[in-house]
Design an enzyme around this catalytic site. Structure first.
Site, PDB file in Angstrom:
ATOM      1  N   TYR B 127       0.863  -1.192   0.000  1.00 55.79           N
ATOM      2  CA  TYR B 127       0.000   0.000   0.000  1.00 55.79           C
ATOM      3  C   TYR B 127       0.889   1.228   0.000  1.00 55.79           C
ATOM      4  O   TYR B 127       1.982   1.232   0.560  1.00 55.79           O
ATOM      5  CB  TYR B 127      -0.962  -0.039   1.194  1.00 55.79           C
ATOM      6  N   ASP B 141       0.807 -12.505   0.664  1.00 57.91           N
ATOM      7  CA  ASP B 141      -0.344 -13.285   1.110  1.00 57.91           C
ATOM      8  C   ASP B 141      -0.135 -14.791   1.141  1.00 57.91           C
ATOM      9  O   ASP B 141      -0.739 -15.473   1.965  1.00 57.91           O
ATOM     10  CB  ASP B 141      -1.567 -12.952   0.242  1.00 57.91           C
ATOM     11  N   TYR B 229      -9.761  -8.566   0.497  1.00 57.02           N
ATOM     12  CA  TYR B 229      -9.637  -8.768  -0.945  1.00 57.02           C
ATOM     13  C   TYR B 229      -9.979 -10.193  -1.364  1.00 57.02           C
ATOM     14  O   TYR B 229      -9.761 -11.129  -0.607  1.00 57.02           O
ATOM     15  CB  TYR B 229      -8.194  -8.488  -1.391  1.00 57.02           C
ATOM     16  N   HIS B 286      -2.497   1.127  -4.241  1.00 57.83           N
ATOM     17  CA  HIS B 286      -1.681  -0.048  -3.911  1.00 57.83           C
ATOM     18  C   HIS B 286      -1.374  -0.817  -5.184  1.00 57.83           C
ATOM     19  O   HIS B 286      -1.950  -0.564  -6.237  1.00 57.83           O
ATOM     20  CB  HIS B 286      -2.425  -0.941  -2.916  1.00 57.83           C
ATOM     21  N   HIS B 288      -0.650  -4.904  -6.787  1.00 57.99           N
ATOM     22  CA  HIS B 288      -0.771  -6.352  -6.568  1.00 57.99           C
ATOM     23  C   HIS B 288       0.219  -7.039  -7.482  1.00 57.99           C
ATOM     24  O   HIS B 288       0.200  -6.798  -8.700  1.00 57.99           O
ATOM     25  CB  HIS B 288      -2.155  -6.875  -6.960  1.00 57.99           C
ATOM     26  N   HIS B 448      -3.198  -0.245  -8.685  1.00 59.40           N
ATOM     27  CA  HIS B 448      -4.609   0.017  -8.423  1.00 59.40           C
ATOM     28  C   HIS B 448      -4.801   1.381  -7.773  1.00 59.40           C
ATOM     29  O   HIS B 448      -4.531   1.557  -6.595  1.00 59.40           O
ATOM     30  CB  HIS B 448      -5.186  -1.103  -7.539  1.00 59.40           C
TER      31      HIS B 448
END
Lengths: 498, 498
Positions: B127, B141, B229, B286, B288, B448
């Protein structure tokens, strides 16, 4: 065409006839390919009727709509589907023209303008062999042949699924007589099993939540067969306001005869200008560019183009253990040169078309953004004659003020042109484009280094770009669509057992 | 969680509690957000049951297979479909592991190896707010939470269409007890109305040809809900030998509280670190990144990585009226550093994994290529602590020699790591990779910048990359598949009328 329908795979290489079209005289015949055999016909026919055996890999599968499709088409042109409304017109040069595209605001119930007009304006397909019989193969298919004139009737159940609506094109022939090109465009709803939005809660929150909505889209399709190649152009509308423009390449490669039958005969230093696909057949390297004209009218005709740069910023060591982060910096394009965009992975931006005089409830300007996906850029020398004619591919994005004379990116008259009337020339006038009726141009590109799988007919290769709402709606416009329920789905039987 | 299930949209901003997990003591409580109200609950609930009204935009639509699906699944793991065969395994860390992927050669009938093992190895989600309560939000993650452990049961008819097969995950809980995560993975056939290959002849040739084949694919799907998410990961197999790996983002944004309710209150110079989505709610910018481990075994385990540069070449003026053309120059990667790839639009390449000891009939090495589509690159400073941990995103492509210890791109142990065991460290050893058992790594990326449409739950955004045969087959492997015929398609009725 002896022994195969696929005459493209049997070139008579090196035989060139130069004809003076004014005097109708043959000026010169050269034959530099006397030592090159005509490739054999074996394994080149692709017709179902010409196959010795068939691979039946799959059980029947179909998109079914027992209550019929959800669209209506008025006057054979005005398409109404879900929250969308737009006009559809087959066009001899562009293929399909989508105009007056509007989407219904779920809050107010009002239809809001998104795009005044969108279409594929020009193509550029340079082959990468500068030698005698090949150097001039740098096609501009819309202006030279007519992308719409080359769109043949679609094949129901294969080009488009069941429940598709087919639209005819009515064009004038060379002598002015109107003729009908039947089933030139199809419109259908697509469901691939995809997801519109979803969320599930983890056990950690103790909340039993699993909310998922399916994604159903409306596709407008045409397929132009420009001699050997087939271009499939889709305009796909989503209920969340997104429009995806997808171009698929299929059909047959343009190939070159060679005396070689195996790569072990080829000196490492020799340039074949392509790939040996089969005995005596080279697939020549080429590019495809398709430039789209997108006259955006986001909530009205006066719009601005905003480049939102995503830039690295540094924080002070005091502020945080981090060193860096990314921030979004908005730059409104004042004139055309501000909007000549070459895409860069390490200098990324979003590209918004906003209405500067209309803001959301919390004060963001309403907009749509163009979202590139896979693409390619022309690498030809800028002073190369074909690149001058195809100069509309010098950038991936351009923005021009609307002018009725500037619709065909390669110029109104393409044959024999020297690039004096292209998008690049217009844009270099550097006219003001802020808060005006502007046209966005996006070029989709493909480098194509052929491979054996492309022989004798190539499996489709596709790429796309999106027009996506960005602060256009106050919130997710499909928050309150229902999920699928078993009770609504059809009950189907195999046709044979029915 | 008062008044809405969507507690993510009601942050208590600036309240941070620092806990020592060893001593289980609260070290510090800071509250820098006393002036920031908790955003209102209105319009944040996304559950079907919580909507005041529903938009019924569409008639029912379904993918129907009256004779059932074409796949079989043996031992709950071995998937056989059309010309493909592969093993599928739910994994607590990776989510889904695809292994032993083989495709049948239409010429010989033999199953040929394509990929030994493929899976999502690690994620990196930084982020872009370096301030107090946010700087540490740089998630990995898979290694931190377990991408598979967070994959909740799929919702039949919505996450996956009818006729899907559902596979359970069986994992050990923290105390070692096995538990079952039901319906964690689904397998289904998809048909979106798309085209596999086509060609139509123009009237100019006088040949009445219109040959079109539909495209049907097999999708393997899981959806991980990593707190707010949702990641949807698809492995999609095509009959032409292509594998598409697609990642979709949906779910709920991570948002920040603010005292602002309208952008007109914000000084132009102020950095919000994101977009004002609703009153008192900022969606923080952020990225990904999802890095895939792809142990390719193209016709055997010893493979080479070949960068096929597409370069501008100049011809002499004598040779042709052209100036330039593109040629394909092959460079075999000798060591790992040769295969550290940053994608560049103006310096394009194809990226082949070939078997140097196996050639086609005409002498091309058999191969597969990785085909990037839309992606993003990390722009954080290379010495930034989170970027060191996420250094596997420093390139989009890497190739390493197979090592049993090198499967998790961010390192085996991710918590508290400093980046000492990442793909970047391994690759910098610069080991030989030519004609070896090699692993290809590809990173899919997204920048994003949130927009209001993402509130309170975001419509899916997807991107993908392909593994595509390149001179792997002697020719188009689906030349002889049949088209759709009306007689094979189902007869369906609306459920209510049945």
């Amino acid at each position: 065409m002896k022994d195969t329908a696929n005459f493209y795979m049997r070139p008579i290489e090196g035989l060139t006839v130069l004809v003076d079209l004014d005097t109708k005289e043959v000026v010169e015949i050269t034959d530099k390919g006397r030592n090159i055999p005509i490739p054999k016909a074996a394994n080149t026919d692709y017709r179902f009727s010409a196959q010795n055996s068939h691979q039946n890999l799959l059980n029947p599968i179909s998109i079914e709509q027992p209550k019929g499709p959800s669209y209506t088409i008025e006057d054979d042109h005005l398409v109404k589907w879900a929250n969308w409304e737009f006009h559809l017109k087959p066009d001899p040069r562009a293929g399909v023209i989508v105009s007056g595209a509007k989407v219904r605001d779920p809050g107010t119930g009002i239809l809001r303008n998104v795009m005044y007009k969108g279409f594929s304006s020009e193509l550029f397909v340079p082959y990468m062999d500068p030698t005698d019989a090949w150097y001039f193969k740098t096609y501009m298919d819309a202006g030279e042949y007519g992308f719409g004139l080359q769109a043949m009737p679609l094949d129901p159940l294969n080009d488009c699924p069941r429940n598709a609506y087919y639209m005819d094109g009515v064009f004038p022939a060379a002598d002015g007589t109107p003729y009908v090109r039947s089933n030139m465009v199809c419109v259908f709803e697509s469901y691939a099993g995809d997801i519109g939005w979803r969320h599930a809660e983890s056990p950690i929150t103790g909340m039993e939540i699993r909310e998922v909505r399916p994604k159903v889209t409306l596709v407008v399709r045409m397929a132009a067969s420009v001699a050997n190649y087939d271009y499939i152009v889709d305009w796909e509308f989503q209920t969340d306001g997104l429009i995806r423009v997808k171009v698929g390449l299929s059909g047959i490669l343009m190939v070159k005869g060679t005396s070689y039958v195996n790569m072990n005969q080829v000196n490492q230093q020799e340039n074949l200008f392509g790939t040996l696909l089969s005995e005596n057949v080279i697939g020549v390297i080429h590019d495809h560019y398709i430039t789209f004209y997108l006259d955006m009218d986001v909530d009205g005709s006066n719009n601005s183009f905003v480049k939102v740069n995503i830039e690295r910023a540094y924080n002070s060591p005091k502020e945080s253990p981090r060193r860096s982060y990314l921030k979004a910096v908005k730059n409104v394009a004042k004139t055309e040169k501000d909007a000549q965009i070459k895409l860069k992975l390490y200098d990324p931006s979003e590209f918004h078309v906003i209405n500067p005089s209309k803001k959301t409830r919390v004060g963001n300007p309403v907009g749509y953004k163009v979202v590139p996906a896979g693409t390619a850029a022309s690498l030809l020398d800028l002073d190369d004659p074909p690149q001058k004619r195809g100069a509309f591919t010098n950038n991936q994005i351009w923005v021009t003020p609307y002018s009725q004379k500037e619709q065909w990116a390669g110029g109104l008259f393409v044959y024999q042109s020297h690039g004096e009337d292209t998008l690049a020339v217009w844009s270099n006038r550097n006219r003001p484009i802020e808060n005006k009726d502007i046209v966005l141009w996006y070029t989709l590109g493909f480098h194509h280094v052929p491979c054996q799988e492309d022989f004798p007919i190539m499996p489709i290769v596709s790429s796309s770009f999106d027009l996506k709402p960005v602060n256009f709606f106050e919130s997710n416009p499909i928050l309150n669509i229902p999920p699928n329920f078993e009770k609504d789905l059809p009950i189907c039987n195999a046709a044979a057992s029915a």
